[in-house]
Design a protein around this motif. Structure first.
Motif, PDB file in Angstrom:
ATOM      1  N   LYS A 149       0.783  -1.231   0.000  1.00  0.00           N
ATOM      2  CA  LYS A 149       0.000   0.000   0.000  1.00  0.00           C
ATOM      3  C   LYS A 149       0.819   1.286   0.000  1.00  0.00           C
ATOM      4  N   ALA A 150       2.081   1.232   0.373  1.00  0.00           N
ATOM      5  CA  ALA A 150       2.869   2.466   0.461  1.00  0.00           C
ATOM      6  C   ALA A 150       2.968   3.132  -0.910  1.00  0.00           C
ATOM      7  N   ARG A 151       3.214   4.424  -0.904  1.00  0.00           N
ATOM      8  CA  ARG A 151       3.309   5.170  -2.155  1.00  0.00           C
ATOM      9  C   ARG A 151       4.447   4.621  -3.009  1.00  0.00           C
ATOM     10  N   ARG A 152       4.354   4.859  -4.314  1.00  0.00           N
ATOM     11  CA  ARG A 152       5.326   4.296  -5.243  1.00  0.00           C
ATOM     12  C   ARG A 152       6.578   5.147  -5.366  1.00  0.00           C
ATOM     13  N   ASN A 153       6.468   6.454  -5.134  1.00  0.00           N
ATOM     14  CA  ASN A 153       7.589   7.358  -5.347  1.00  0.00           C
ATOM     15  C   ASN A 153       8.165   7.823  -4.014  1.00  0.00           C
ATOM     16  N   PRO A 154       9.425   8.213  -3.984  1.00  0.00           N
ATOM     17  CA  PRO A 154      10.008   8.766  -2.755  1.00  0.00           C
ATOM     18  C   PRO A 154       9.307  10.064  -2.365  1.00  0.00           C
ATOM     19  N   PRO A 155       9.423  10.471  -1.125  1.00  0.00           N
ATOM     20  CA  PRO A 155       8.786  11.733  -0.699  1.00  0.00           C
ATOM     21  C   PRO A 155       9.327  12.950  -1.441  1.00  0.00           C
ATOM     22  N   LYS A 204       3.452  10.449   7.653  1.00  0.00           N
ATOM     23  CA  LYS A 204       3.005   9.056   7.689  1.00  0.00           C
ATOM     24  C   LYS A 204       3.306   8.370   6.353  1.00  0.00           C
ATOM     25  N   GLU A 205       3.048   9.047   5.246  1.00  0.00           N
ATOM     26  CA  GLU A 205       3.335   8.473   3.939  1.00  0.00           C
ATOM     27  C   GLU A 205       4.835   8.221   3.772  1.00  0.00           C
ATOM     28  N   ALA A 206       5.661   9.155   4.241  1.00  0.00           N
ATOM     29  CA  ALA A 206       7.109   8.970   4.136  1.00  0.00           C
ATOM     30  C   ALA A 206       7.578   7.800   4.993  1.00  0.00           C
ATOM     31  N   THR A 207       7.015   7.686   6.196  1.00  0.00           N
ATOM     32  CA  THR A 207       7.388   6.568   7.072  1.00  0.00           C
ATOM     33  C   THR A 207       7.024   5.234   6.439  1.00  0.00           C
ATOM     34  N   ASP A 208       5.840   5.157   5.855  1.00  0.00           N
ATOM     35  CA  ASP A 208       5.418   3.914   5.204  1.00  0.00           C
ATOM     36  C   ASP A 208       6.300   3.605   4.000  1.00  0.00           C
ATOM     37  N   TYR A 209       6.645   4.643   3.235  1.00  0.00           N
ATOM     38  CA  TYR A 209       7.468   4.413   2.050  1.00  0.00           C
ATOM     39  C   TYR A 209       8.825   3.837   2.444  1.00  0.00           C
ATOM     40  N   TRP A 210       9.486   4.463   3.413  1.00  0.00           N
ATOM     41  CA  TRP A 210      10.809   3.987   3.791  1.00  0.00           C
ATOM     42  C   TRP A 210      10.734   2.652   4.516  1.00  0.00           C
ATOM     43  N   GLY A 211       9.631   2.397   5.204  1.00  0.00           N
ATOM     44  CA  GLY A 211       9.446   1.076   5.791  1.00  0.00           C
ATOM     45  C   GLY A 211       9.330   0.000   4.729  1.00  0.00           C
TER      46      GLY A 211
END
Length: 655
Positions: free
Chosen positions: A107-113, A159-166
């Motif tokens: 579910k995390a975003r596809r692109n870096p923050p 939150k989106e950045a945390t999920d992406y890097w996770g």
């Protein structure tokens, strides 16, 4: 980089047909920096992204007699899961990923923050076409971009950045597992769409390449392309032979060559984190290094943008009026900006000002030149909105890009009135006890400082409510914070009263109860006492504003901006602290009104103190600055368009 960005930016803006919105306006165009927000490109489910014709289409209907029903035993075909793409990576069961890790992986975003697109708003053409920034440059010498991480929007972005890097840490661990097990063929054969995910590493490397190329000279681009060749990097990752330490060292050396020296420490930390992660085989530590890398890239872009703001600050300020006139003329001509209600508002303010002058005696009537009357009507109209008890629904449309400044002025003015009410309640109690203030000026200054310090509780360093305060929305009059701190303010007033009346240092209920009741009544109701201070404040603010406006009329926008640094003539040279003047005769032994919780009361005439006069002069300078720029843009476009033919005989300057 040439100055043609200004004209290019205008062309871009004129081609946009969307509605005008100021900072933080709901549903409007927004950015990631300088208090703005950009809707992420992956948020395709927002209704605003759906074409209006598609929204108006009626739902599909079955032909008569063919609609399936439960009685006929027809059932909808089962939903088919999408097939994995050729780049999909199998999730090894042996890793034992938790349900949370798997959810984030999907579910995390596809692109870096940080991407080339999010940073594009920091490019010079976007800076030159940013109307909010152009307006802010006139009022803030230290204007600069910064990431917008405040409020709910900032919480969502974090939150989106945390999920992406996770998800990135989990993905790196999966690649490492496949490389160590040589890509278990049986596991690959059994893979299904539920056990695969679309990798983010290729996109991350592509983004890294794109962003770095925007930050380094063109002569370094071949080196960037060579060291960040995405297919080669992904091939090395799959085989487990990518030397991340060497890659990080190269990037650090490249960035340190072009970034500010203050960023060198970040670059060294990035190398240390990736080195430690590679040696310990800890994907999370490697991801920490990648986070630091993208933070460096964002900081470098911000440094460049802020340098450009400082470089082009004079141009931005001096070009404010013609730029805004050209911009709004285009919007109005295309029917994208409706300002007729603002014109009606101004005409009504002008009529009220004329009636007010006719009702005054010759000695108290406005002494402004006839040529200044139209501008004075503008100041009177906006001052009425700043001073009224209940917050206005909105300011006229023509003040769209000044609304934040007007709300701040209104909050300051209402705090001044509230402080005067609090001081009045204190003096009324003292005089009711037949006491006399021996050091009235010193007591007044200390009183204002102590009350305002209580008001600063729950506010950040910039005077804005801390998250969690005023959750029901902003209370621009300042009443919410006053009501919230009612007990503390009443207690402070009671302490001053006990000290003035030589009472016990322990504040008794019989002292604080009537004071708290009176304070709550006068702050919560539009009483005669409020009207008295409102009218007194209106005269003082208009006098200070018109005095400053007369000085600013012949000046250029840059000269007006620089004049704001001049300290007002009052003896107080401290920061702008809402203060209140006395309203009772200091020699009186009796109160001029009842102290009961329901008494409206009347106040007697008093002399303004130096601190308050300083604050009013500051307000007058700020309002005059705002009003002169506004008048130069909108007088020929809207307010005075019926008298343009007579402009040559008018002493009011439009440019």
């Amino acid at each position: 980089m040439d100055l043609q960005g200004t004209k290019e930016a205008r062309t871009q803006e004129e081609g946009a047909d969307g509605p005008l919105d100021a900072y933080g306006a709901g549903g409007g165009r927004s950015n990631d920096y300088h208090k703005n927000e950009r809707r992420d490109s992956h948020s395709h489910d927002n209704p605003s992204n759906v074409h209006p014709l598609r929204r108006r289409q009626s739902p599909f209907t079955y032909p008569p007699g063919t609609r399936p029903s439960a009685a006929s035993g027809s059932t909808a075909p089962p939903r088919r899961e999408p097939s994995p793409s050729p780049q999909a990576v199998v999730i090894p069961e042996a890793l034992g990923l938790s349900s949370r890790d798997q959810r984030i992986l999907f579910k995390a975003r596809r692109n870096p923050p940080v991407t080339k697109k999010t940073l594009s708003e920091l490019d010079l053409p976007c800076i030159m076409s940013n109307i909010n920034l152009r307006m802010d440059a006139n009022f803030d010498r230290d204007l600069h971009f910064k990431p917008d991480l405040d409020g709910e929007k900032g919480k969502r972005k974090r939150k989106e950045a945390t999920d992406y890097w996770g998800s990135m840490a989990t993905e790196i661990g999966i690649y490492a597992y496949h490389a160590a097990t040589s890509g278990d063929a049986e596991d690959q054969a059994q893979g299904t769409s539920q056990r695969t995910f679309e990798p983010r590493l290729p996109t991350m490397f592509e983004t890294l390449q794109e962003v770095i190329k925007t930050l380094v000279p063109e002569r370094d681009h071949p080196s960037v392309m060579q060291n960040l060749e995405v297919p080669l990097l992904m091939q090395q990752i799959r085989k487990g032979v990518l030397d991340m330490v060497a890659l990080a060292t190269w990037m650090a050396a490249l960035l340190k060559t072009h970034c500010a020296p203050m960023r060198d420490e970040w670059a060294d930390r990035m190398v240390e984190q990736i080195t430690e992660g590679s040696q310990s085989q800890d994907p999370k530590e490697i991801v920490n290094g990648l986070q630091t890398l993208f933070a460096i890239l964002e900081a470098m872009k911000l440094d460049v943008a802020n340098h450009q703001i400082r470089t082009f600050r004079v141009l931005l300020i001096e070009d404010t009026v013609p730029f805004l006139q050209e911009y709004f003329e285009g919007k109005i001509s295309r029917g994208n900006f409706h300002v007729e209600s603002a014109r009606l508002w101004y005409l009504a303010a002008r009529d009220r000002a004329q009636e007010e002058d006719e009702q005054r005696s010759p000695t108290t009537a406005s002494q402004s030149d006839d040529g200044l009357k139209p501008l004075e009507a503008l100041f009177r109209g906006i001052a009425d909105q700043l001073l009224q008890f209940t917050p206005p629904d909105e300011f006229p449309e023509t003040f769209l890009f000044d609304s934040d400044r007007l709300w701040q002025l209104r909050s300051t003015i209402q705090n001044l009135i509230n402080l005067e009410i609090a001081w009045y309640i204190f003096e009324s109690y003292v005089h009711k006890r037949s006491r006399y203030l021996s050091a009235r000026v010193e007591t007044y200054s200390t009183f204002c400082t102590r009350i305002w310090s209580l008001m600063e509780d729950g506010m950040d360093a910039e005077g804005q409510p801390i998250s969690g305060i005023d959750e029901d929305g902003p209370e621009y009059r300042g009443g919410a914070r006053w009501i919230q701190n009612m007990r503390s303010i009443a207690l402070e007033i009671a302490r001053f009263a006990c000290a003035a009346c030589c009472l016990d240092s322990v504040v008794a209920d019989e002292v604080i109860t009537p004071i708290e009741a009176a304070l709550e009544w006068h702050l919560s109701n539009e009483t005669d006492l409020f009207h008295y201070f409102q009218n007194a404040m209106r005269e003082k603010i208009l006098t200070a504003t018109l005095s400053s406006a007369c000085k600013y009329l012949p000046l250029s926008p840059l000269a007006i901006c620089e004049s704001q640094r001049t300290t007002p003539s009052a003896t107080n040279t401290g920061p702008l602290i809402p203060a209140a003047s006395s309203n009772s005769n200091s020699n009186s032994n009796t109160s001029s009104s009842t102290i009961s919780g329901t008494g409206n009361g009347t106040a007697t005439t008093s002399q303004s103190s130096a601190p308050q006069q300083y604050d009013i002069e500051r307000i007058g300078m700020r309002l005059a600055h705002l009003g002169i720029l506004h008048w130069r843009v909108w007088a020929p476009l809207l307010y005075m368009r019926d008298k343009i033919a007579d402009m040559d005989s008018e002493p009011v300057a439009f440019v």
